[in-house]
Design an enzyme around this catalytic site. Structure first.
Site, PDB file in Angstrom:
ATOM      1  N   GLY A  14       0.784  -1.234  -0.005  1.00 36.02           N
ATOM      2  CA  GLY A  14       0.034  -0.109  -0.076  1.00 36.02           C
ATOM      3  C   GLY A  14       0.856   1.302   0.015  1.00 36.02           C
ATOM      4  N   CYS A  15       0.193   2.199   0.598  1.00 33.85           N
ATOM      5  CA  CYS A  15       1.068   3.535   0.661  1.00 33.85           C
ATOM      6  C   CYS A  15       2.289   3.471   1.255  1.00 33.85           C
ATOM      7  CB  CYS A  15       0.155   4.601   1.559  1.00 33.85           C
ATOM      8  SG  CYS A  15       0.903   6.131   1.447  1.00 33.85           S
ATOM      9  N   PHE A  16       3.341   3.688   0.613  1.00 37.52           N
ATOM     10  CA  PHE A  16       4.733   3.790   1.283  1.00 37.52           C
ATOM     11  C   PHE A  16       4.957   4.661   2.421  1.00 37.52           C
ATOM     12  CE2 PHE A  16       6.642   6.001  -2.774  1.00 37.52           C
ATOM     13  CZ  PHE A  16       5.994   7.089  -2.573  1.00 37.52           C
TER      14      PHE A  16
END
Length: 186
Positions: A14-16
């Site tokens: 997902g979002c880093f």
């Protein structure tokens, strides 16, 4: 930390911003760098990756000391931080760039990743079929500088307040109790 003994692992969940923030708090992790892997374009930008057209995933490349934290412990954190049963998304972040993926460097690392998936499935933490990709590592492109340590620099930004912050609190509670957090990072 023995600089001669450091190893690296690269994965996406997902979002880093969420993933990087948590891994940088772990004992034995020298660095967690946000970036891109798995695509067909050299030197991709965030704007290009967000289109879903470059084939890259948002990833974090972790440099760690295996004498302090094991590959298996890193995988436990990885599967704690994201839902490996969501295809090409994590929550409201939708697109192939948010896929669940582990990049392996050789057959031994691939086997360790396969075993980590089995262990996570057996834990019963997530219901549903795992969609985590196992992909041969080819290249890591660091994300733009403003993405590095993004949450620490922007904790009141709306996405950080609503998504990243609560995930970090849940992470700290779980892994702090296991003694895996670096006290300097809290």
């Amino acid at each position: 930390m023995d600089k001669n003994n450091l190893q690296q692992i690269t994965f996406g969940g997902g979002c880093f911003w969420c993933v990087e923030s948590c891994f940088n708090m772990l004992k034995g992790v020298e660095s967690a760098i946000s970036g891109y892997s798995g695509g067909h374009k050299d030197h991709p930008t965030y704007e290009e990756v967000c289109t879903g057209q470059t084939g890259h995933a948002e990833v974090v490349q972790i440099t760690y000391d295996p004498d302090i934290i094991s590959y298996e412990q890193l995988m436990d954190v990885f599967f704690f931080l994201h839902d490996p049963t969501q295809l090409n998304r994590q929550g409201n972040d939708i697109g192939t760039q948010y896929r669940s993926v582990i990049y392996y460097k050789d057959d031994a690392e691939k086997q360790k990743a396969e075993e980590a998936i089995k262990v996570s499935k057996a834990s019963g933490r997530w219901n549903g079929e795992y969609v985590t990709e196992l992909t041969k590592f080819e290249k890591f492109w660091p994300a733009e500088q403003y993405h590095q340590g993004y949450y620490n620099e922007n904790p009141t930004q709306p996405y950080c307040s609503a998504v990243v912050g609560p995930k970090i609190q849940k992470f700290k509670k779980h892994f702090g109790e296991l003694g895996m957090l670096n006290i300097d990072s809290e």
